[in-house]
Design an enzyme around this catalytic site. Structure first.
Site, mmCIF file in Angstrom:
data_model
loop_
_atom_site.group_PDB
_atom_site.id
_atom_site.type_symbol
_atom_site.label_atom_id
_atom_site.label_comp_id
_atom_site.label_asym_id
_atom_site.label_seq_id
_atom_site.Cartn_x
_atom_site.Cartn_y
_atom_site.Cartn_z
ATOM 1 C CG HIS A 12 22.910 15.801 -35.425
ATOM 2 N ND1 HIS A 12 23.832 16.808 -35.253
ATOM 3 C CD2 HIS A 12 22.955 15.459 -36.733
ATOM 4 C CE1 HIS A 12 24.411 17.059 -36.412
ATOM 5 N NE2 HIS A 12 23.892 16.260 -37.329
ATOM 6 N NE ARG B 266 29.791 18.180 -35.707
ATOM 7 C CZ ARG B 266 29.367 16.918 -35.702
ATOM 8 N NH1 ARG B 266 30.202 15.944 -35.437
ATOM 9 N NH2 ARG B 266 28.107 16.635 -35.950
#
Ligand code: MEZ
Length: 530
Positions: free
Chosen positions: A318, A338
């Site tokens: 990740h 994000r």
């Protein structure tokens, strides 16, 4: 609390923030993505994998740490182990009690089966609860399961098994409805509309979430329901070997009481493996966002029984794992950060990748930035990181958004005197997800009769790279499908006398391949001590 050097570096991030806020960073072309992956993704490094020497995947490359476990001896002596007396005799035995196991248990019980679920830690200790940012489902008017399917397959590098990706995306809207009917509290607008955002690689906003603790909320819902339905669940009890009959049909497992260290037998007409992933093997030396029990046990047992594995050479780091403070190393910083506006920025204040490219691509870009271009911040000797510019979120959506939308994450950082709504945070990729696993069909069936598989331990759904929010979805889609199929199959299952002969044969293969190691598996718990 950041030190003065960190605060100096943050000034570079702040200098470019206004400009970055007002311009869209270009997405990469397909060729640029491939180049990035081949040069920087750990899956493509020569030193991370080797050929496995025995079993159904003999000759295929997989990570060293997994190959070591597959090429280990059983914890049991198959010749002398007594399997006559079974303590449990059920229709469906479920190994693992995370999201997939619990969903399977609920549907199997609803389908009329007598169910036993065992788990080596507590009910719900799983990667399900570690998933923060959301669950995908195409249930809005501008979206469709077909569009979701295209995103899934594009994200997987066009390697996904089409039937599995189809099942995943077609069942998604009904999974959300099912969760809601059980009382799962998704985040909603005031008028009751489900809130949805983008994740990396999604062409529509279809990420449903419960704040930034979606997995924990889903697990709470499932655990409550399993308890309401009085499904027998044994905690601190792991499975160490499957039991097969002379025709190779699965008919139960050898279980191990983690507290008393005693072995016992569960006979079952069908078995579902839902043991989750393998992050605690720390592939390629990465820290992990996984829960303590993620040690690849299901893969080991199924491989010995003859199951075929798929895509085990594809593992997901990740992009945003915590690097500082060090008490939180490897912990997940959800992609939702994000998804709602934060950008990735190097020590020169430059954005170097679009924040919502797929995870494999973003992680490769972070690694390139740190290890090749030397634009990372050196947190400790040779431990580099880039900045995730979280204060952008409040600038885009208004003051207080970080605290409201990411309450769990905000609190985690606040404990160390870092206000992530005011200061960016230091991140580097963390081992998050096993893209591959035991090869399954659409209903969770494997090539071994009576053996079903669901959740992260299954392989083929996501191809070489899973998109955010499709794991919480897959555990429920395939948990439910496996639960139904295993319950139905149990009605006509005719298992003969059980044995560990397959383990004897596996030990022979080890010998013939000249593998002399004294290693044993499954690992059950990670080994952090020397
Ligand atoms: O699907 C996941 O892995 C997930 C939801 C993770 C996250 O970034 O929150």
């Amino acid at each position: 609390m950041y030190d003065s050097m960190m605060l100096e570096s943050i000034k570079e991030v702040e200098k470019t923030r206004t400009k970055r806020l007002n311009e869209e960073f270009a997405r990469l072309t397909a060729d640029e993505k491939l180049e990035l992956l081949h040069n920087f993704h750990p899956d493509f490094r020569d030193d991370t994998q080797r050929e496995v020497k025995i079993g159904a995947n003999k000759g295929e490359k997989i990570p060293h740490e997994i190959a070591d476990l597959l090429e280990s001896k059983s914890l049991l002596n198959p010749k002398s182990f007594d399997i006559i007396n079974a303590e449990h005799d059920v229709d469906v035995l479920i190994i693992g009690a995370g999201g997939a196991g619990s969903a399977a248990a609920l549907v199997a019980k609803e389908s009329g089966a007598k169910v036993l679920m065992v788990t080596k830690l507590r009910h719900g200790d799983s990667n399900t609860v570690m998933a923060q940012g959301g669950i995908q489902a195409a249930d809005k008017t501008n979206d469709s399961p077909m569009t979701h399917y295209i995103d899934v397959v594009g994200g997987g590098g066009y390697t996904n098994i089409p039937e599995l990706a189809r099942a995943l995306t077609m069942d998604a809207p009904s999974v959300i409805k099912w969760l809601e009917s059980l009382g799962c509290m998704f985040s909603k607008d005031e008028d009751g509309t489900m809130q949805t955002i983008h994740g990396g690689g999604t062409s529509r906003k279809r990420m449903h979430f419960a704040s930034d603790y979606t997995g924990a909320e889903i697990m709470r819902t499932l655990r409550d329901e399993v308890q309401n339905k009085e499904i027998e669940t044994i905690e601190f009890c792991s499975a160490v070997e499957l039991l097969l009959d002379e025709d190779g049909k699965c008919g139960g497992a050898v279980l191990y009481n983690m507290e008393t260290k005693e072995y016992f037998i569960a006979r079952a007409k069908t078995v579902i493996i839902a043991t989750g992933g393998s992050g605690r093997l720390h592939l390629a030396g990465f820290p992990t966002s996984n829960h303590y029990g993620a040690t690849a046990d299901g893969i080991v047992m199924a491989y010995r029984a003859g199951a075929k594995l798929a895509f085990l050479d594809a593992n997901q780091v990740h992009p945003t794992g915590v690097v500082y403070p060090k008490q939180m190393i490897g912990q997940l910083v959800t992609e939702k950060v994000r998804g709602i506006g934060a950008q990735l920025v190097n020590t020169k204040g430059e954005q170097f990748i679009h924040p919502l490219e797929t995870r494999d691509v973003v992680s490769s870009a972070v690694i390139r930035e740190c290890e090749h271009r030397q634009n990372g911040y050196e947190v400790e000797e040779r431990q580099y990181a880039v900045w995730l510019d979280s204060p952008m979120i409040d600038l885009i959506h208004g003051k207080g958004t970080v605290k409201r939308e990411l309450p769990a994450m905000f609190k985690q950082y606040e404990r160390y005197d870092i206000d992530m709504s005011k200061h960016p945070i230091l991140i580097f990729p963390t081992l998050h997800y096993q893209n591959g696993g035991i090869l399954i069909k659409e209903n969770g069936e494997t090539e071994i009769e009576n053996l079903f598989v669901a959740g992260e331990v299954a392989g083929g759904i996501h191809g070489r790279n899973r998109l955010m929010g499709n794991s919480l979805l897959d555990i429920l889609v395939f948990g439910r499908r496996a639960g139904k199929a295993a319950a139905d199959k149990s009605k006509n299952s005719d298992v003969k006398i059980l044995s560990l002969k397959h383990v004897e044969r596996f030990h022979k293969q080890l010998e013939e391949a000249g593998i002399e190691s004294e290693r044993t598996s499954p690992m059950l718990l990670p080994k952090y001590h020397k």
